[in-house]
Design an enzyme around this catalytic site. Structure first.
Site, PDB file in Angstrom:
ATOM      1  N   ASP A  42       1.320  21.247 -19.800  1.00 11.58           N
ATOM      2  CA  ASP A  42       0.628  19.993 -20.064  1.00 11.58           C
ATOM      3  C   ASP A  42       1.618  19.165 -20.880  1.00 11.58           C
ATOM      4  O   ASP A  42       1.834  19.420 -22.064  1.00 11.58           O
ATOM      5  CB  ASP A  42      -0.662  20.250 -20.849  1.00 11.58           C
ATOM      6  N   TYR A  86       0.832  -1.210   0.000  1.00  8.20           N
ATOM      7  CA  TYR A  86       0.000   0.000   0.000  1.00  8.20           C
ATOM      8  C   TYR A  86       0.862   1.253   0.000  1.00  8.20           C
ATOM      9  O   TYR A  86       0.566   2.218  -0.701  1.00  8.20           O
ATOM     10  CB  TYR A  86      -0.935   0.024   1.226  1.00  8.20           C
ATOM     11  N   PHE A 130      -8.056  22.577 -23.906  1.00  7.59           N
ATOM     12  CA  PHE A 130      -8.357  21.151 -24.046  1.00  7.59           C
ATOM     13  C   PHE A 130      -9.539  20.852 -23.140  1.00  7.59           C
ATOM     14  O   PHE A 130      -9.664  21.433 -22.058  1.00  7.59           O
ATOM     15  CB  PHE A 130      -7.155  20.248 -23.719  1.00  7.59           C
ATOM     16  N   THR A 131     -10.388  19.916 -23.572  1.00 12.31           N
ATOM     17  CA  THR A 131     -11.684  19.702 -22.912  1.00 12.31           C
ATOM     18  C   THR A 131     -11.568  19.492 -21.400  1.00 12.31           C
ATOM     19  O   THR A 131     -12.146  20.243 -20.610  1.00 12.31           O
ATOM     20  CB  THR A 131     -12.392  18.496 -23.549  1.00 12.31           C
ATOM     21  N   LYS A 189      -0.403   8.736 -23.236  1.00 11.89           N
ATOM     22  CA  LYS A 189       0.012   9.123 -24.596  1.00 11.89           C
ATOM     23  C   LYS A 189       1.516   8.872 -24.741  1.00 11.89           C
ATOM     24  O   LYS A 189       1.929   7.719 -24.823  1.00 11.89           O
ATOM     25  CB  LYS A 189      -0.337  10.585 -24.868  1.00 11.89           C
ATOM     26  N   ARG A 225     -13.888  16.570 -33.255  1.00 10.50           N
ATOM     27  CA  ARG A 225     -13.220  17.632 -32.503  1.00 10.50           C
ATOM     28  C   ARG A 225     -13.698  18.956 -33.090  1.00 10.50           C
ATOM     29  O   ARG A 225     -12.972  19.678 -33.737  1.00 10.50           O
ATOM     30  CB  ARG A 225     -11.689  17.515 -32.597  1.00 10.50           C
ATOM     31  N   PHE A 229     -19.764  15.688 -25.621  1.00 10.54           N
ATOM     32  CA  PHE A 229     -19.399  14.874 -26.786  1.00 10.54           C
ATOM     33  C   PHE A 229     -19.266  13.396 -26.458  1.00 10.54           C
ATOM     34  O   PHE A 229     -19.462  12.543 -27.317  1.00 10.54           O
ATOM     35  CB  PHE A 229     -18.080  15.381 -27.394  1.00 10.54           C
TER      36      PHE A 229
HETATM   37  C1  P71 Z   1      -7.350  12.303 -26.353  1.00 11.81           C
HETATM   38  C2  P71 Z   1      -7.384  12.393 -24.873  1.00 11.81           C
HETATM   39  C3  P71 Z   1      -8.371  11.541 -24.110  1.00 11.81           C
HETATM   40  C4  P71 Z   1      -9.667  12.233 -24.199  1.00 11.81           C
HETATM   41  C5  P71 Z   1      -9.978  13.201 -23.273  1.00 11.81           C
HETATM   42  C6  P71 Z   1     -11.160  13.903 -23.403  1.00 11.81           C
HETATM   43  C7  P71 Z   1     -11.986  13.661 -24.474  1.00 11.81           C
HETATM   44  C8  P71 Z   1     -11.685  12.684 -25.382  1.00 11.81           C
HETATM   45  C9  P71 Z   1     -10.517  11.972 -25.247  1.00 11.81           C
HETATM   46  C10 P71 Z   1      -6.458  13.602 -23.040  1.00 11.81           C
HETATM   47  C11 P71 Z   1      -5.683  14.699 -22.606  1.00 11.81           C
HETATM   48  C12 P71 Z   1      -4.931  15.490 -23.542  1.00 11.81           C
HETATM   49  C13 P71 Z   1      -4.231  16.594 -23.103  1.00 11.81           C
HETATM   50  C14 P71 Z   1      -3.471  17.445 -24.052  1.00 11.81           C
HETATM   51  C15 P71 Z   1      -4.960  16.184 -20.881  1.00 11.81           C
HETATM   52  C16 P71 Z   1      -5.675  15.074 -21.250  1.00 11.81           C
HETATM   53  C17 P71 Z   1      -6.432  14.330 -20.220  1.00 11.81           C
HETATM   54  N1  P71 Z   1      -6.623  13.328 -24.331  1.00 11.81           N
HETATM   55  N2  P71 Z   1      -4.263  16.922 -21.793  1.00 11.81           N
HETATM   56  O1  P71 Z   1      -6.688  13.156 -26.963  1.00 11.81           O
HETATM   57  O2  P71 Z   1      -4.889  15.179 -24.840  1.00 11.81           O
HETATM   58  O3  P71 Z   1      -5.759  13.150 -19.910  1.00 11.81           O
HETATM   59  O4  P71 Z   1      -7.382  11.388 -20.645  1.00 11.81           O
HETATM   60  O5  P71 Z   1      -5.441  10.851 -19.156  1.00 11.81           O
HETATM   61  O6  P71 Z   1      -7.356  12.113 -18.278  1.00 11.81           O
HETATM   62  O7  P71 Z   1      -7.958  11.376 -26.894  1.00 11.81           O
HETATM   63  P1  P71 Z   1      -6.533  11.800 -19.494  1.00 11.81           P
END
Ligand code: P71
Length: 470
Positions: free
Chosen positions: A228, A85, A137-138, A271, A395, A462
């Site tokens: 980021d 843990y 970013f969303t 990523k 997007r 979305f």
């Molecule tokens: C991508 C994603 C995943 C995603 C997130 C929201 C809607 C659709 C798909 C995630 C990112 C990202 C950047 C620049 C933070 C996050 C969040 N991207 N910054 O592109 O691209 O990270 O998903 O691990 O929580 O499909 P998280």
């Protein structure tokens, strides 16, 4: 009639071919889905590719997030997970990898990127403050808003034009940032939120010159700069390729210099870092870290696991080291470009220059007869799936949500459909199949009609919105 002599792709583009710096030792079968099945699946999913079952998908280009293939070394690392843990040895491996590769002092694991975004937003934003950033970013913007902040886009104008060939379309417009500081006062700026590469702009990079200038401006006004870092390795590739003075420096060196200008970073390790789940938050200041380390136990878990299993942290530590290798990044971005070159040659409108993680189809030029309120990018995604079972992601206006004050749709200039390439997963032949399907959909564009939204959730609509054909 004789056929012309076949040429490799490298020859057709007048260069020597590149190849992936790995070979395949385990495969995952793909299922071909019939046209009837696809039609049924699409209606059931309300024309939203997020609501499709993956079993109904042939080539999955929804996202590069958590979809990469791990290496044999990462899988071996999974077997030496220390599931204690507290104080797991894998945490210390992860801490060491982030410190060595990104150069930050204090590290917290999180379950994924948005876990880290939540922590930094809660601790570093006071209600009413502004958070300037290089395009929204969303999830990032949502956490900033939930913490009481107001996101302000300070990216250069070129980023909003899919045809502009600027080499660093992710750059901050320093005049926009300065104007915000002059108008609101430096104490009203929570921090500058800088992403490299910029996802919503098409995976576009930020130059080293730009981050140096942003750093200088921030220092002058006593404002923090957070990154980021989700696709910062890919950003480093573009600096190596395009910016004077960096051609002879490794991606790892460029990454370290880039991070040296920031006070900290949040990371979706799903990523660049080549794992299926995980994230981290890193900062240099001791006091700030103390607050974050306390808050992480509320939302994620103890500060030595942050929502991850020991084995996840080990795979991540190894993935970090693999992710910064020059030959890996070159072949990863090379594959994205290969698809981009085919589509460009065939006259299909995509965001230029091609970015790091995806091809973005320009739905405004793809379907000029479909107004933005009828979701042209969502329509492209639906038609692509119908044609071949390829899954892509909207997007555009659906992703942009509504204005928090007026309740009207946000209408982003960029109305895009993303073909996102997972790392180390698909082959060049898969890219050929994708390109041919995009062309087939493009060829019948004039007879295609748009969509109407029939269900709209309150947060990040979305993901779960439903549509029907007009
Ligand atoms: C991508 C994603 C995943 C995603 C997130 C929201 C809607 C659709 C798909 C995630 C990112 C990202 C950047 C620049 C933070 C996050 C969040 N991207 N910054 O592109 O691209 O990270 O998903 O691990 O929580 O499909 P998280």
């Amino acid at each position: 009639m004789t056929n012309p002599t076949p040429q490799t792709m490298g020859q057709q583009f007048g260069r020597r071919s590149w190849a992936e710096p790995w070979k395949i030792k385990m495969v995952e079968p793909l299922r071909m889905v019939s046209r009837d099945e696809r039609e049924r699946a699409l209606v059931e999913a309300g024309y939203n590719t997020f609501l499709l079952r993956s079993d109904d998908v042939y080539i999955d280009l929804l996202t590069d997030s958590g979809t990469s293939a791990m290496s044999d070394r990462q899988w071996a690392g999974m077997m030496i997970g220390d599931e204690s843990y507290a104080g797991s040895r894998n945490f210390y491996h992860l801490e060491d990898a982030v410190q060595r590769r990104y150069g930050f002092r204090h590290i917290l694991p999180t379950h994924q990127g948005r876990g880290a975004e939540n922590l930094i937003s809660q601790v570093a934003i006071k209600a009413g403050q502004f958070v300037p950033g290089n395009m929204y970013f969303t999830t990032t913007r949502l956490h900033q808003e939930l913490a009481g902040g107001h996101f302000v886009d300070v990216i250069i104008d070129e980023a909003h034009d899919p045809e502009d060939l600027h080499e660093f379309k992710g750059n901050v417009d320093l005049a926009k940032l300065q104007a915000l500081i002059d108008r609101e006062g430096a104490e009203q700026i929570a921090y500058v939120s800088l992403a490299g590469t910029v996802n919503m702009a098409g995976g576009q990079p930020v130059s080293m010159a730009n981050i140096r200038a942003v750093r200088e401006l921030c220092t002058r006004h006593g404002i923090r700069l957070f990154l980021d870092a989700t696709r910062l390795v890919e950003n480093s590739f573009f600096i190596q390729e395009r910016e004077a003075g960096f051609a002879e420096r490794s991606i790892a060196e460029i990454l370290l210099e880039f991070c040296s200008y920031a006070d900290g970073a949040w990371m979706s390790a799903k990523k660049d870092n080549l794992v299926n789940i995980g994230g981290w938050l890193a900062v240099n200041e001791d006091d700030l870290f103390e607050e974050l380390r306390n808050l992480v136990v509320v939302y994620e878990g103890l500060h030595t696991y942050g929502g991850l299993a020991g084995r996840d942290m080990e795979a991540l530590a190894i993935g970090i080291d693999e992710s910064v290798q020059d030959d890996h990044v070159r072949s990863r971005i090379g594959q994205v470009r290969y698809l981009g070159e085919l589509l460009t040659d065939w006259g299909i409108p995509i965001v230029q220059p091609v970015g790091g993680h995806a091809i973005f189809l320009d739905a405004r030029r793809f379907y000029p007869h479909i107004p933005q309120d009828e979701f042209p990018a969502q329509t492209v995604a639906a038609e692509l799936y119908l044609d071949s079972g390829i899954r892509s992601m909207e997007r555009g206006i659906a992703s942009a949500g509504r204005n928090a004050t007026t309740g009207d749709h946000n209408r982003p200039k960029l109305e895009l459909t993303r073909l996102t390439i997972p790392r180390r997963v698909y082959t060049q032949a898969h890219m050929d199949v994708v390109a041919e399907s995009v062309k087939a959909v493009y060829d019948v564009r004039e007879s295609t009609r748009g969509l109407r939204m029939t269900y709209e959730p309150k947060y990040l609509r979305f993901f779960q919105a439903r549509f029907e054909r007009l």
